[in-house]
Design an enzyme around this catalytic site. Structure first.
Site, PDB file in Angstrom:
ATOM      1  CB  ILE A  14      -2.820  -3.710  -6.535  1.00 40.08           C
ATOM      2  CG1 ILE A  14      -2.164  -3.987  -7.888  1.00 40.08           C
ATOM      3  CG2 ILE A  14      -1.763  -3.786  -5.428  1.00 40.08           C
ATOM      4  CD1 ILE A  14      -1.049  -3.012  -8.249  1.00 40.08           C
ATOM      5  CG  HIS A  15      -6.260  -7.137  -2.777  1.00 46.54           C
ATOM      6  ND1 HIS A  15      -6.087  -8.302  -2.073  1.00 46.54           N
ATOM      7  CD2 HIS A  15      -6.745  -7.495  -3.989  1.00 46.54           C
ATOM      8  CE1 HIS A  15      -6.474  -9.331  -2.826  1.00 46.54           C
ATOM      9  NE2 HIS A  15      -6.864  -8.866  -3.992  1.00 46.54           N
ATOM     10  N   GLY A  16      -3.509  -6.526  -0.599  1.00 54.49           N
ATOM     11  CA  GLY A  16      -2.489  -7.270   0.133  1.00 54.49           C
ATOM     12  C   GLY A  16      -2.132  -8.622  -0.452  1.00 54.49           C
TER      13      GLY A  16
END
Length: 158
Positions: A14-16
């Site tokens: 999970i990241h932007g």
């Protein structure tokens, strides 16, 4: 049958791009990370949760927990499933998780890997997993963000 909107291979999990761009594009209200290491690491989970909007829930399961529990997902859960590599995706498929489409986002370069796009590098083990997933009829594409033109991973896997 669980509402798995898309499965993404992304070694950053999970990241932007995952938390904002993809989840809103898909209409997901749950991001499920299937990863043995992160499932037991509350610090990593907290860091990833910081990127996620308040309207999207997160779950962090081991691969086996995902296999065991995905069938109990509520009909109102719209799931964006995220794994770290194609081997994990294949393990879930072999375990009965109903994955029909895989987006390949980030597979960083490391020793022994061949860079095939700016964000995807693969080795022989990755190629073998992609071949097996392809044999099982799973649609697979390389695409960092939804508005980018997709590339078929099998064009790079000989």
């Amino acid at each position: 049958m669980p509402n798995i909107l898309l499965t993404r291979i992304d070694n950053r999990l999970i990241h932007g791009q995952v938390a904002v761009t993809w989840s809103s594009h898909l209409g997901a209200n749950l991001i499920l990370v299937a990863n043995d290491e992160v499932a037991g690491n509350e610090v990593q989970q907290s860091l990833m949760d910081m990127a996620v909007s308040d309207v999207v829930e997160t779950r962090y399961f081991t691969l086996q927990e995902t296999i065991d529990k995905i069938g109990f997902a509520s009909d109102n859960q719209y799931i964006f499933l995220v794994v770290r590599n194609p081997q994990d995706a294949l393990r879930l498929v072999k375990g009965g998780v109903p994955i029909v489409e895989i987006n390949i986002g980030n597979m960083h370069y490391s020793e022994g890997k061949e860079q095939i796009t700016s964000t995807v590098s693969i080795d022989d083990s990755d190629k073998e997993a992609f071949r097996e997933l392809n044999k099982r009829g799973i649609k697979m594409e390389i695409r960092r963000v939804p508005d980018e033109r997709a590339k078929k991973i099998m064009d790079f896997v000989k």
